[in-house]
Design a protein around this motif. Structure first.
Motif, PDB file in Angstrom:
ATOM      1  N   ALA A   8       0.750  -1.273  -0.193  1.00 14.59           N
ATOM      2  CA  ALA A   8       0.089   0.023   0.086  1.00 14.59           C
ATOM      3  C   ALA A   8       1.008   1.018   0.091  1.00 14.59           C
ATOM      4  CB  ALA A   8      -1.021   0.155   1.125  1.00 14.59           C
ATOM      5  N   PHE A   9       1.307   1.689  -1.222  1.00 10.11           N
ATOM      6  CA  PHE A   9       1.835   2.723  -1.380  1.00 10.11           C
ATOM      7  C   PHE A   9       2.979   3.272  -0.748  1.00 10.11           C
ATOM      8  CE2 PHE A   9      -2.502   3.220  -2.156  1.00 10.11           C
ATOM      9  CZ  PHE A   9      -2.687   3.613  -3.559  1.00 10.11           C
ATOM     10  N   GLY A  10       4.032   2.160  -0.598  1.00  9.89           N
ATOM     11  CA  GLY A  10       5.183   2.190  -0.115  1.00  9.89           C
ATOM     12  C   GLY A  10       5.510   1.498   1.110  1.00  9.89           C
ATOM     13  N   LYS A  11       4.277   0.724   1.936  1.00 10.71           N
ATOM     14  CA  LYS A  11       4.528  -0.028   2.715  1.00 10.71           C
ATOM     15  C   LYS A  11       3.755  -1.354   2.711  1.00 10.71           C
ATOM     16  CE  LYS A  11       3.360   0.043   8.018  1.00 10.71           C
ATOM     17  NZ  LYS A  11       2.702   0.695   8.876  1.00 10.71           N
ATOM     18  N   ALA A  12       4.537  -2.414   3.249  1.00 13.15           N
ATOM     19  CA  ALA A  12       3.880  -4.071   3.068  1.00 13.15           C
ATOM     20  C   ALA A  12       2.810  -4.067   4.425  1.00 13.15           C
ATOM     21  CB  ALA A  12       4.828  -4.949   3.062  1.00 13.15           C
ATOM     22  N   ILE A  13       1.768  -4.801   4.282  1.00 13.37           N
ATOM     23  CA  ILE A  13       0.716  -4.620   5.208  1.00 13.37           C
ATOM     24  C   ILE A  13       0.330  -6.311   5.213  1.00 13.37           C
ATOM     25  CG2 ILE A  13      -1.113  -3.730   6.600  1.00 13.37           C
ATOM     26  CD1 ILE A  13      -1.117  -1.518   4.851  1.00 13.37           C
ATOM     27  N   PRO A  14       0.936  -7.100   5.820  1.00 14.43           N
ATOM     28  CA  PRO A  14       0.491  -8.621   5.849  1.00 14.43           C
ATOM     29  C   PRO A  14      -0.825  -8.873   6.709  1.00 14.43           C
ATOM     30  CG  PRO A  14       2.857  -8.680   6.073  1.00 14.43           C
ATOM     31  CD  PRO A  14       2.299  -7.048   6.475  1.00 14.43           C
TER      32      PRO A  14
END
Length: 306
Positions: free
Chosen positions: A201-207
């Protein structure tokens, strides 16, 4: 002559279940000082006309409808020529959602994928040869997936057993390549299936936890990362972002009994953004809000001077 109206963010959608997400983006945008413009089936023709006549313009365009109605893509391509920043440019998406291309790129990049066989479209080659050894290595049951027909498991067979099923499926989407994939079984971690959906999401990984059988999500808390050694989920997702250069997508990752993280459903560019407070199998509300926050921070950071 009327001056051109300029909005920060255009949000395009046609799916009725996108309404909650779109409303949340609007609310958060207002709080961030960004102006929004909603585009749907009821006004796409008018918006397209106004943009063509240079009476309307947007700095950013989130298009969740181009794969359903070509008018939205037409609008997006005009906006691209006028320096609008399109989240997930179409050319990059078309490359990223091709499972055959991604399969080979992932292997080259050192990412782990299930044993797979890629077969050409039926329209290009009616006859294919798959050896007994190939089928044996796939195991039973195995997965049959079209390489470019995406969304909601369309065209996917999860419990294939025979060569006949492969031949029949090739005819169903005769212009698409197919990928045959071994069926993967996740490790069980204190009652949870170690199956994850990870968002970029726009520069960040969110598992997040995502049960492939119930489709129910659960937030990964800090203790999970530590106890189950899940930090690699972020590393893998970031690597996919580097390969695809997409702003926003999700991927499915499974932790197997032998400790390997395998990529299953490679790149999904049109993420189902239903929220958990409204749908039992929706994304946790805190995760949806984090995705929106990242998008708007990205937009504010890149906001063009007027």
């Amino acid at each position: 002559m009327r001056e051109m109206e300029i909005y920060d963010l255009a949000l395009a959608y046609v799916w009725e279940y996108d309404v909650d997400f779109i409303n949340l983006v609007e609310d958060r945008s207002r709080e961030a000082g960004l102006t929004t413009f909603i585009i749907s089936e009821h006004n796409i023709s008018e918006v397209l006309d106004q943009v063509i006549k240079r009476k309307l313009h947007f700095h950013y365009y989130l298009d969740r409808a181009w794969d359903v109605d070509e008018r939205f893509e037409h609008l997006g391509r005009i906006l691209l020529r006028r320096k609008t920043l399109l989240f997930n440019p179409y050319k990059k998406v078309l490359h990223a959602i091709d499972k055959a291309s991604m399969h080979l790129e992932f292997i080259t990049a050192g990412l782990h994928v299930p044993y797979s066989i890629i077969i050409p479209p039926h329209s290009e080659n009616e006859d294919i040869f798959i050896s007994v050894e190939d089928l044996a290595q796939l195991g039973r049951p195995f997965i049959i997936k079209p390489c470019n027909t995406t969304g909601g498991g369309i065209g996917v067979v999860t419990g294939a057993e025979t060569l006949k099923e492969i031949l029949d499926q090739r005819i169903t989407n005769c212009d698409d390549k197919y990928i045959l994939q071994e069926k993967i079984y996740p490790k069980i971690l204190e009652g949870r299936r170690a199956w994850f959906r990870s968002f970029w999401a726009f520069g960040k990984a969110i598992p997040v936890w995502w049960d492939d059988q119930t489709h129910v999500y659960e937030t990964i808390i800090p203790e999970h990362y530590k106890n189950y050694r899940l930090r690699k989920l972020r590393q893998i997702t970031r690597k996919i972002a580097e390969l695809t250069m997409l702003d926003f997508f999700s991927t499915e990752i499974v932790l197997t009994e032998d400790g390997n993280f395998l990529l299953i459903d490679y790149v999904n560019d049109q993420c189902d953004m239903r929220i958990k407070s409204r749908h039992y199998d929706g994304i946790p509300d805190n995760i949806v809000n984090e995705i929106i926050k990242n998008m708007l921070k990205y937009a504010v950071r890149k906001k063009s001077p007027e």
